[in-house]
Design an enzyme around this catalytic site. Structure first.
Site, PDB file in Angstrom:
ATOM      1  N   GLU A 112      24.196 130.711 161.328  1.00 37.15           N
ATOM      2  CA  GLU A 112      25.174 130.152 162.251  1.00 37.15           C
ATOM      3  C   GLU A 112      25.755 128.846 161.729  1.00 37.15           C
ATOM      4  OE1 GLU A 112      22.694 129.670 165.749  1.00 37.15           O
ATOM      5  OE2 GLU A 112      22.660 127.522 165.379  1.00 37.15           O
ATOM      6  N   CYS A 128      28.712 121.811 161.616  1.00 33.63           N
ATOM      7  CA  CYS A 128      27.253 121.890 161.598  1.00 33.63           C
ATOM      8  C   CYS A 128      26.892 123.153 160.819  1.00 33.63           C
ATOM      9  CB  CYS A 128      26.744 121.976 163.038  1.00 33.63           C
ATOM     10  SG  CYS A 128      24.999 122.330 163.167  1.00 33.63           S
ATOM     11  N   CYS A 135      13.458 129.553 159.579  1.00 33.12           N
ATOM     12  CA  CYS A 135      12.843 128.266 159.248  1.00 33.12           C
ATOM     13  C   CYS A 135      11.324 128.415 159.254  1.00 33.12           C
ATOM     14  CB  CYS A 135      13.253 127.216 160.277  1.00 33.12           C
ATOM     15  SG  CYS A 135      12.626 125.555 159.881  1.00 33.12           S
ATOM     16  N   CYS A 139       8.513 124.591 164.782  1.00 35.25           N
ATOM     17  CA  CYS A 139       8.586 123.729 165.976  1.00 35.25           C
ATOM     18  C   CYS A 139       8.631 124.622 167.220  1.00 35.25           C
ATOM     19  CB  CYS A 139       9.817 122.833 165.907  1.00 35.25           C
ATOM     20  SG  CYS A 139       9.890 121.862 164.382  1.00 35.25           S
ATOM     21  N   CYS A 142      11.974 125.484 169.316  1.00 33.48           N
ATOM     22  CA  CYS A 142      13.176 125.868 168.566  1.00 33.48           C
ATOM     23  C   CYS A 142      13.282 127.379 168.371  1.00 33.48           C
ATOM     24  CB  CYS A 142      13.142 125.181 167.200  1.00 33.48           C
ATOM     25  SG  CYS A 142      14.512 125.621 166.135  1.00 33.48           S
ATOM     26  N   CYS A 361      22.500 125.150 169.610  1.00 31.48           N
ATOM     27  CA  CYS A 361      21.338 124.863 168.757  1.00 31.48           C
ATOM     28  C   CYS A 361      20.401 126.033 168.478  1.00 31.48           C
ATOM     29  CB  CYS A 361      20.505 123.724 169.344  1.00 31.48           C
ATOM     30  SG  CYS A 361      21.167 122.125 168.968  1.00 31.48           S
TER      31      CYS A 361
HETATM   32  N1  SAH Z   1      15.494 121.551 160.753  1.00 30.32           N
HETATM   33  C1  SAH Z   1      16.218 120.362 160.904  1.00 30.32           C
HETATM   34  C2  SAH Z   1      17.688 120.597 161.211  1.00 30.32           C
HETATM   35  C3  SAH Z   1      18.012 121.765 162.109  1.00 30.32           C
HETATM   36  S1  SAH Z   1      17.425 121.638 163.761  1.00 30.32           S
HETATM   37  C4  SAH Z   1      15.588 119.474 161.947  1.00 30.32           C
HETATM   38  O1  SAH Z   1      14.691 119.913 162.644  1.00 30.32           O
HETATM   39  O2  SAH Z   1      15.998 118.312 162.031  1.00 30.32           O
HETATM   40  C5  SAH Z   1      18.673 120.551 164.445  1.00 30.32           C
HETATM   41  C6  SAH Z   1      18.237 119.795 165.690  1.00 30.32           C
HETATM   42  O3  SAH Z   1      18.101 120.696 166.785  1.00 30.32           O
HETATM   43  C7  SAH Z   1      16.909 119.083 165.534  1.00 30.32           C
HETATM   44  O4  SAH Z   1      17.014 117.725 165.921  1.00 30.32           O
HETATM   45  C8  SAH Z   1      15.996 119.813 166.506  1.00 30.32           C
HETATM   46  O5  SAH Z   1      15.007 118.944 167.013  1.00 30.32           O
HETATM   47  C9  SAH Z   1      16.992 120.284 167.542  1.00 30.32           C
HETATM   48  N2  SAH Z   1      16.543 121.419 168.363  1.00 30.32           N
HETATM   49  C10 SAH Z   1      15.807 122.472 167.985  1.00 30.32           C
HETATM   50  N3  SAH Z   1      15.581 123.305 169.028  1.00 30.32           N
HETATM   51  C11 SAH Z   1      16.216 122.761 170.087  1.00 30.32           C
HETATM   52  C12 SAH Z   1      16.367 123.146 171.442  1.00 30.32           C
HETATM   53  N4  SAH Z   1      15.826 124.266 171.926  1.00 30.32           N
HETATM   54  N5  SAH Z   1      17.069 122.324 172.262  1.00 30.32           N
HETATM   55  C13 SAH Z   1      17.648 121.199 171.781  1.00 30.32           C
HETATM   56  N6  SAH Z   1      17.550 120.799 170.512  1.00 30.32           N
HETATM   57  C14 SAH Z   1      16.843 121.565 169.662  1.00 30.32           C
HETATM   58 FE1  SF4 Z   2      13.056 124.325 161.786  1.00 30.90          FE
HETATM   59 FE2  SF4 Z   2      13.889 124.329 164.285  1.00 30.90          FE
HETATM   60 FE3  SF4 Z   2      11.914 122.689 163.558  1.00 30.90          FE
HETATM   61 FE4  SF4 Z   2      14.431 122.221 162.695  1.00 30.90          FE
HETATM   62  S1  SF4 Z   2      13.698 122.151 164.805  1.00 30.90           S
HETATM   63  S2  SF4 Z   2      12.535 122.179 161.471  1.00 30.90           S
HETATM   64  S3  SF4 Z   2      15.189 124.339 162.479  1.00 30.90           S
HETATM   65  S4  SF4 Z   2      11.827 124.955 163.542  1.00 30.90           S
END
Ligand code: SAH
Ligand code: SF4
Length: 368
Positions: A112, A128, A135, A139, A142, A361
């Site tokens: 995306e 973006c 990934c 997390c 996410c 996101c």
């Molecule tokens: N992997 C990198 C960049 C991609 S994620 C990182 O983690 O920084 C981009 C942003 O989306 C990150 O700040 C992450 O904390 C946020 N993010 C992930 N899942 C989310 C969600 N369900 N709601 C809001 N933000 C989210």
């Molecule tokens: Fe990966 Fe999502 Fe964590 Fe970013 S927030 S490092 S995309 S698992």
């Protein structure tokens, strides 16, 4: 790595995290869009490496929106490299003017990207973009993390997202463009390809982007932060902090078990920012989990001990089926933001773009 510096989640020598292994690379030939002029030259480009590079990397010179190299150069390039550009498969327009895109890669994977025009003041557009398919960081809030890691994007697939968006959605000139690596994937887990893409995009014979207009967002992969700090061109850094204690952060962001908050701060203090450079801290607000006044106080205290300037970007949780977390109520978001400001922090709240199309996101792409 593997030996966490103590804390509530001490790891053993043998413990392995998914991000300790390199992610799989794309099968097949290298993408032509990720090659520098010297590399095209070394392959024997028939019209000169710099000339060919300029034709590839400057979409405003393409004819009718399509690359036109002439028969001989096109045939030569096709024999050496893969000329497939990511294809727009889905467009989700949001009422706020942004467009979420699902892009198809040559091997059928989907990633995306988001096109976000700034509607006020001078026209600028932020793209973006993604760095990986899926990934490895896991997390727990996410949606991309729930996919696991499929593979790294090639440098040319990263550049290809930018060229595709630029040629189909604008802006007209790359000087009006900002880039953020906040799509799918952990960019520092694919540092070689991400940095090669940055080199290509900053080359003055192509898009000629300024490194200060490119932001790489990381979950806190400290070994990558340390490598990137010494690389040139060096982009800006955003850190996804998302928790204020090691105990909480190790629960929602497994990367914290390898590099805890103290170790992360050490790496940031050693980054050595340029004049006017600021870190961005992203903080996803999870209702009842990390959004209390005590969290705001701890966050301000942690940031207050940093050596360098920074801003905080609060992101209310985008709810989705793969995570048990919820967005805090509006009052709580406001109170959290006000409390941070009361401590002297510079704070913005990101109203995630594209909520109305259920595509904010990491929620667009689902793989079986
Ligand atoms: N992997 C990198 C960049 C991609 S994620 C990182 O983690 O920084 C981009 C942003 O989306 C990150 O700040 C992450 O904390 C946020 N993010 C992930 N899942 C989310 C969600 N369900 N709601 C809001 N933000 C989210
Ligand atoms: Fe990966 Fe999502 Fe964590 Fe970013 S927030 S490092 S995309 S698992």
């Amino acid at each position: 790595m593997g030996k966490g510096p103590g804390g509530p989640f001490p790891m053993t020598e043998t413990a392995a995290f998914a991000w300790e292994r390199p992610a799989p690379e794309a099968a097949g030939r290298p993408s032509a869009w990720g090659l520098l002029p010297e590399q095209l030259e070394a392959l024997g480009a028939p019209i000169g490496g710099a000339h060919l590079f300029g034709r590839l990397q400057r979409p405003w010179t393409w004819k009718g929106g399509a690359l036109d190299l002439g028969k001989a150069a096109a045939a030569w390039l096709e024999a050496k490299a893969d000329l497939h550009l990511p294809v727009i498969l889905e467009r989700h327009r949001s009422s706020d003017g942004s467009t979420k895109l699902v892009l198809g890669l040559a091997d059928g994977h989907r990633i995306e990207a988001v096109h976000m025009p700034r509607l006020v003041r001078n026209p600028r557009v932020t793209f973006c973009i993604s760095s990986q398919v899926g990934c490895a960081m896991g997390c727990t809030f996410c949606a991309t993390g729930a996919m696991g890691i499929k593979r790294n994007l090639q440098a040319g697939e990263i550049v290809g997202q930018v060229l595709r968006l630029l040629s189909e959605l604008g802006p007209e000139r790359p000087s009006q463009l900002n880039l953020v690596f906040m799509g799918m994937g952990e960019p520092l887990h694919n540092l070689a390809n991400v940095h090669q893409a940055i080199r290509v995009m900053c080359d003055r014979r192509g898009l000629d982007l300024a490194a200060g207009r490119i932001t790489v967002s990381t979950s806190g992969l400290v070994s990558g932060i340390e490598k990137l700090s010494k690389m040139s061109p060096r982009p800006l850094l955003a850190l996804s902090l998302n928790a204020t204690t090691d105990e909480m952060r190790s629960t929602t962001m497994p990367v914290n078990r390898a590099w805890n908050l103290a170790r992360l701060r050490q790496a940031l203090d050693a980054w050595g920012p340029r004049p006017n450079e600021k870190f961005t801290f992203e903080f996803v607000l999870l209702a009842g989990v990390n959004d209390t006044d005590a969290d705001a106080d701890r966050l301000a205290a942690w940031l207050g001990e940093l050596r360098h300037r920074h801003v905080v970007n609060l992101i209310p949780m985008n709810e989705h089926a793969h995570a048990p977390f919820h967005e805090p109520l509006e009052d709580r978001i406001q109170a959290f933001s006000d409390r941070l400001k009361g401590h002297g922090c510079f704070v913005t709240v990101r109203r995630s773009r594209g909520r109305d199309v259920q595509a904010a996101c990491g929620q667009l792409v689902k793989e079986a």
